[in-house]
Design a protein around this motif. Structure first.
Motif, PDB file in Angstrom:
ATOM      1  N   PRO A 166       0.815  -1.223   0.000  1.00  0.00           N
ATOM      2  CA  PRO A 166       0.000   0.000   0.000  1.00  0.00           C
ATOM      3  C   PRO A 166       0.848   1.272   0.000  1.00  0.00           C
ATOM      4  O   PRO A 166       1.080   1.886   1.037  1.00  0.00           O
ATOM      5  CB  PRO A 166      -0.799  -0.137   1.298  1.00  0.00           C
ATOM      6  CG  PRO A 166       0.121  -0.907   2.207  1.00  0.00           C
ATOM      7  CD  PRO A 166       1.048  -1.723   1.346  1.00  0.00           C
ATOM      8  N   PHE A 167       1.319   1.679  -1.170  1.00  0.00           N
ATOM      9  CA  PHE A 167       2.154   2.865  -1.280  1.00  0.00           C
ATOM     10  C   PHE A 167       1.401   3.981  -2.003  1.00  0.00           C
ATOM     11  O   PHE A 167       0.644   3.724  -2.943  1.00  0.00           O
ATOM     12  CB  PHE A 167       3.439   2.557  -2.056  1.00  0.00           C
ATOM     13  CG  PHE A 167       4.434   1.699  -1.308  1.00  0.00           C
ATOM     14  CD1 PHE A 167       4.162   1.211  -0.040  1.00  0.00           C
ATOM     15  CD2 PHE A 167       5.652   1.385  -1.887  1.00  0.00           C
ATOM     16  CE1 PHE A 167       5.080   0.413   0.646  1.00  0.00           C
ATOM     17  CE2 PHE A 167       6.572   0.589  -1.217  1.00  0.00           C
ATOM     18  CZ  PHE A 167       6.284   0.114   0.055  1.00  0.00           C
ATOM     19  N   LYS A 168       1.643   5.201  -1.580  1.00  0.00           N
ATOM     20  CA  LYS A 168       1.053   6.353  -2.250  1.00  0.00           C
ATOM     21  C   LYS A 168       1.660   6.521  -3.644  1.00  0.00           C
ATOM     22  O   LYS A 168       2.759   6.043  -3.919  1.00  0.00           O
ATOM     23  CB  LYS A 168       1.316   7.625  -1.438  1.00  0.00           C
ATOM     24  CG  LYS A 168       0.674   7.652  -0.058  1.00  0.00           C
ATOM     25  CD  LYS A 168       1.090   8.908   0.674  1.00  0.00           C
ATOM     26  CE  LYS A 168       0.513   8.957   2.082  1.00  0.00           C
ATOM     27  NZ  LYS A 168       0.978  10.150   2.834  1.00  0.00           N
ATOM     28  N   GLN A 169       0.936   7.227  -4.498  1.00  0.00           N
ATOM     29  CA  GLN A 169       1.458   7.571  -5.822  1.00  0.00           C
ATOM     30  C   GLN A 169       2.121   8.943  -5.723  1.00  0.00           C
ATOM     31  O   GLN A 169       1.455   9.972  -5.654  1.00  0.00           O
ATOM     32  CB  GLN A 169       0.329   7.600  -6.856  1.00  0.00           C
ATOM     33  CG  GLN A 169      -0.343   6.259  -7.052  1.00  0.00           C
ATOM     34  CD  GLN A 169      -1.492   6.328  -8.041  1.00  0.00           C
ATOM     35  OE1 GLN A 169      -1.332   6.775  -9.175  1.00  0.00           O
ATOM     36  NE2 GLN A 169      -2.671   5.894  -7.613  1.00  0.00           N
ATOM     37  N   THR A 170       3.453   8.954  -5.695  1.00  0.00           N
ATOM     38  CA  THR A 170       4.215  10.192  -5.564  1.00  0.00           C
ATOM     39  C   THR A 170       5.390  10.168  -6.532  1.00  0.00           C
ATOM     40  O   THR A 170       5.678   9.147  -7.165  1.00  0.00           O
ATOM     41  CB  THR A 170       4.759  10.358  -4.132  1.00  0.00           C
ATOM     42  OG1 THR A 170       5.733   9.325  -3.884  1.00  0.00           O
ATOM     43  CG2 THR A 170       3.641  10.262  -3.092  1.00  0.00           C
ATOM     44  N   LYS A 171       6.090  11.273  -6.607  1.00  0.00           N
ATOM     45  CA  LYS A 171       7.296  11.345  -7.419  1.00  0.00           C
ATOM     46  C   LYS A 171       8.315  10.314  -6.948  1.00  0.00           C
ATOM     47  O   LYS A 171       9.016   9.682  -7.745  1.00  0.00           O
ATOM     48  CB  LYS A 171       7.886  12.754  -7.327  1.00  0.00           C
ATOM     49  CG  LYS A 171       9.257  12.934  -7.974  1.00  0.00           C
ATOM     50  CD  LYS A 171       9.208  12.780  -9.478  1.00  0.00           C
ATOM     51  CE  LYS A 171      10.564  13.118 -10.100  1.00  0.00           C
ATOM     52  NZ  LYS A 171      10.616  12.777 -11.532  1.00  0.00           N
ATOM     53  N   PRO A 200      -0.915 -14.132  -3.530  1.00  0.00           N
ATOM     54  CA  PRO A 200      -1.392 -13.086  -4.434  1.00  0.00           C
ATOM     55  C   PRO A 200      -1.005 -11.726  -3.858  1.00  0.00           C
ATOM     56  O   PRO A 200      -0.861 -11.577  -2.631  1.00  0.00           O
ATOM     57  CB  PRO A 200      -2.905 -13.278  -4.445  1.00  0.00           C
ATOM     58  CG  PRO A 200      -3.214 -13.951  -3.149  1.00  0.00           C
ATOM     59  CD  PRO A 200      -2.015 -14.801  -2.813  1.00  0.00           C
ATOM     60  N   VAL A 201      -0.812 -10.743  -4.720  1.00  0.00           N
ATOM     61  CA  VAL A 201      -0.381  -9.415  -4.295  1.00  0.00           C
ATOM     62  C   VAL A 201      -1.483  -8.408  -4.586  1.00  0.00           C
ATOM     63  O   VAL A 201      -2.004  -8.351  -5.704  1.00  0.00           O
ATOM     64  CB  VAL A 201       0.910  -8.992  -5.027  1.00  0.00           C
ATOM     65  CG1 VAL A 201       1.281  -7.558  -4.669  1.00  0.00           C
ATOM     66  CG2 VAL A 201       2.051  -9.936  -4.677  1.00  0.00           C
ATOM     67  N   LEU A 202      -1.830  -7.626  -3.577  1.00  0.00           N
ATOM     68  CA  LEU A 202      -2.787  -6.531  -3.734  1.00  0.00           C
ATOM     69  C   LEU A 202      -2.025  -5.232  -3.493  1.00  0.00           C
ATOM     70  O   LEU A 202      -1.531  -4.993  -2.389  1.00  0.00           O
ATOM     71  CB  LEU A 202      -3.939  -6.684  -2.748  1.00  0.00           C
ATOM     72  CG  LEU A 202      -5.056  -5.644  -2.808  1.00  0.00           C
ATOM     73  CD1 LEU A 202      -5.663  -5.555  -4.211  1.00  0.00           C
ATOM     74  CD2 LEU A 202      -6.145  -5.974  -1.798  1.00  0.00           C
ATOM     75  N   SER A 203      -1.914  -4.427  -4.544  1.00  0.00           N
ATOM     76  CA  SER A 203      -1.055  -3.248  -4.494  1.00  0.00           C
ATOM     77  C   SER A 203      -1.808  -2.010  -4.953  1.00  0.00           C
ATOM     78  O   SER A 203      -2.781  -2.098  -5.712  1.00  0.00           O
ATOM     79  CB  SER A 203       0.170  -3.465  -5.399  1.00  0.00           C
ATOM     80  OG  SER A 203       0.911  -2.272  -5.558  1.00  0.00           O
ATOM     81  N   SER A 204      -1.348  -0.859  -4.494  1.00  0.00           N
ATOM     82  CA  SER A 204      -1.814   0.392  -5.080  1.00  0.00           C
ATOM     83  C   SER A 204      -1.176   0.563  -6.457  1.00  0.00           C
ATOM     84  O   SER A 204      -0.248  -0.161  -6.835  1.00  0.00           O
ATOM     85  CB  SER A 204      -1.465   1.571  -4.167  1.00  0.00           C
ATOM     86  OG  SER A 204      -0.093   1.535  -3.806  1.00  0.00           O
ATOM     87  N   HIS A 205      -1.664   1.548  -7.209  1.00  0.00           N
ATOM     88  CA  HIS A 205      -1.257   1.755  -8.601  1.00  0.00           C
ATOM     89  C   HIS A 205      -0.056   2.707  -8.629  1.00  0.00           C
ATOM     90  O   HIS A 205      -0.190   3.912  -8.812  1.00  0.00           O
ATOM     91  CB  HIS A 205      -2.444   2.327  -9.386  1.00  0.00           C
ATOM     92  CG  HIS A 205      -2.242   2.374 -10.859  1.00  0.00           C
ATOM     93  ND1 HIS A 205      -2.070   3.560 -11.547  1.00  0.00           N
ATOM     94  CD2 HIS A 205      -2.189   1.392 -11.780  1.00  0.00           C
ATOM     95  CE1 HIS A 205      -1.932   3.293 -12.833  1.00  0.00           C
ATOM     96  NE2 HIS A 205      -1.994   1.990 -13.003  1.00  0.00           N
ATOM     97  N   PHE A 206       1.152   2.160  -8.450  1.00  0.00           N
ATOM     98  CA  PHE A 206       2.344   3.014  -8.373  1.00  0.00           C
ATOM     99  C   PHE A 206       3.527   2.317  -9.024  1.00  0.00           C
ATOM    100  O   PHE A 206       3.575   1.082  -9.137  1.00  0.00           O
ATOM    101  CB  PHE A 206       2.678   3.339  -6.907  1.00  0.00           C
ATOM    102  CG  PHE A 206       3.360   2.208  -6.188  1.00  0.00           C
ATOM    103  CD1 PHE A 206       4.747   2.141  -6.103  1.00  0.00           C
ATOM    104  CD2 PHE A 206       2.620   1.179  -5.615  1.00  0.00           C
ATOM    105  CE1 PHE A 206       5.379   1.085  -5.457  1.00  0.00           C
ATOM    106  CE2 PHE A 206       3.234   0.126  -4.961  1.00  0.00           C
ATOM    107  CZ  PHE A 206       4.614   0.080  -4.879  1.00  0.00           C
ATOM    108  N   GLY A 207       4.512   3.084  -9.409  1.00  0.00           N
ATOM    109  CA  GLY A 207       5.809   2.582  -9.838  1.00  0.00           C
ATOM    110  C   GLY A 207       5.760   1.373 -10.751  1.00  0.00           C
ATOM    111  O   GLY A 207       4.918   1.264 -11.649  1.00  0.00           O
ATOM    112  N   GLU A 208       6.694   0.445 -10.507  1.00  0.00           N
ATOM    113  CA  GLU A 208       6.811  -0.737 -11.356  1.00  0.00           C
ATOM    114  C   GLU A 208       5.632  -1.693 -11.179  1.00  0.00           C
ATOM    115  O   GLU A 208       5.407  -2.561 -12.028  1.00  0.00           O
ATOM    116  CB  GLU A 208       8.122  -1.464 -11.044  1.00  0.00           C
ATOM    117  CG  GLU A 208       8.584  -2.430 -12.120  1.00  0.00           C
ATOM    118  CD  GLU A 208       8.901  -1.750 -13.442  1.00  0.00           C
ATOM    119  OE1 GLU A 208       8.676  -2.374 -14.506  1.00  0.00           O
ATOM    120  OE2 GLU A 208       9.375  -0.580 -13.428  1.00  0.00           O
TER     121      GLU A 208
END
Length: 368
Positions: free
Chosen positions: A278-283, A302-310
């Motif tokens: 659960p990571f924020k979408q930042t620079k 299984p992986v549940l992730s926020s929409h960020f980076g790689e």
């Protein structure tokens, strides 16, 4: 190449990360000796440094020693971003530079900068190395602000354009270094040798446990945690040192545990039904390829992730589910239910481990 000088962004006596895995891979591949240079301050100090010094959530790790590795500290004042600071710190580096020079003259030596710095620039200008590389594993300027950010941008540009090889840990970093002809994608990976064998994996507990193991810093997305906590019959476990606590009270089904050893972390992950990122979408996170993704999938989670980076690219892989900021409650529940139903078979897990071990990743660079 049978010797390595590695300028690390993290101390040797810290939780094993990409730099540690790189030097271990180098020694295993060449049987060569390594000179590990611990990091020194590359920005001006601020108030957050005092808070970190007073934070007691970190448990000191026992010192690790290897007969093929020597760790050197760097004496330096925290003034690097100030113009002319190199002249001051270079005076403090005289013995260090002499030892690095003597080490590199004994045999063919690879210099790897794990982080841009004036010391890295000094060695690139005047060192006696057979080959040089920059392992860009983060968007380092994004960590800084003001004059420190400007200075890091300049240092990174100089380092990137003066090495023979540039490894970038994410697609975003490869694109950022597109003007450097040597830039090559070398994503993160997993220490598969530290994991239970595929045959010994216990299977998921089927208790709807959504878990995260890692540092809880400013990039941690508490809003995503609250969204997930609203799903029926789920329990959320967060394990790791906390530097960025939630602003308000958490739902009763969210449990927080302190930092643990890597072995304890693996045991904890085996008790998850879903691995969370659960990571924020930042620079800052735009350039991140989280090692946690590889650990979760190598354990069959299984992986549940926020929409960020790689993670945006990993979303094309089986077992990866992406939650977006504007997803409503129904979409979140459906996504969690779909992730809970996902099962990875033994062959999928075995193939994933082969393709995403640190040895496989660094072998592909052809640095040695």
């Amino acid at each position: 190449m049978n010797r390595l000088v590695y300028l690390s962004p993290v101390p040797w006596n810290s939780f094993a990360q990409r730099p540690h895995k790189f030097v271990e891979w180098f020694h295993a591949a060449t049987h060569g000796e390594v000179l590990w240079i611990d990091p020194y301050p590359t920005r001006l100090p601020n108030l957050s440094d005092l808070r970190k010094l007073s934070n007691k959530s970190h448990t000191p790790l026992p010192p690790r020693t290897e007969n093929w590795l020597k760790v050197l500290p760097v004496r330096a004042l925290p003034i690097e971003p100030i113009p002319g600071s190199r002249l001051v710190n270079a005076f403090l580096w005289r013995d260090l530079l002499r030892e690095i020079d003597e080490f590199s003259r004994i045999g063919e030596t690879l210099l790897v900068a794990g982080k841009p710095s004036e010391l890295a620039m000094q060695l690139l200008r005047h060192g006696t190395f057979s080959s040089t590389a920059y392992d860009a594993m983060d968007d380092f300027p994004a960590f800084y602000s003001g004059i420190s950010k400007w200075a890091m941008q300049n240092r990174e540009s100089v380092v990137a354009h003066n090495v023979q090889h540039l490894l970038a840990s994410s697609t975003a970093l490869v694109e950022r270094f597109s003007g450097v002809g040597s830039a090559k994608l070398c994503m993160n990976a997993c220490a598969v040798e530290k994991l239970p064998s595929v045959d010994d994996l216990p299977g998921r507990p089927h208790q709807n446990i959504l878990g995260y193991v890692g540092t809880i810093g400013p990039w941690f997305d508490w809003a995503m945690i609250n969204k997930l906590a609203n799903c029926d019959r789920v329990k959320i476990k967060l394990i790791g040192p906390m530097f960025s606590p939630p602003q308000g009270a958490l739902p009763s089904n969210v449990e927080i545990y302190p930092q643990c050893t890597h072995a304890e972390a693996i045991t904890a992950m085996l008790g998850f039904d879903i691995g969370l990122i659960p990571f924020k979408q930042t620079k800052l996170t735009d350039s991140v390829d989280p090692i946690k993704y590889y650990e979760y999938r190598a354990l069959g989670l299984p992986v549940l992730s926020s929409h960020f980076g790689e993670m945006r690219n990993h979303a094309r892989q089986a077992g990866v589910f992406i939650l977006k900021e504007d997803d409503d409650a129904v979409t979140v529940r459906d996504l969690v239910d779909t992730a809970l139903r996902h099962i990875s078979n033994s062959k999928e897990i075995t193939d994933f481990r082969k393709e995403n071990s640190w040895a496989s990743r660094f072998n592909s660079t052809h640095l040695v």
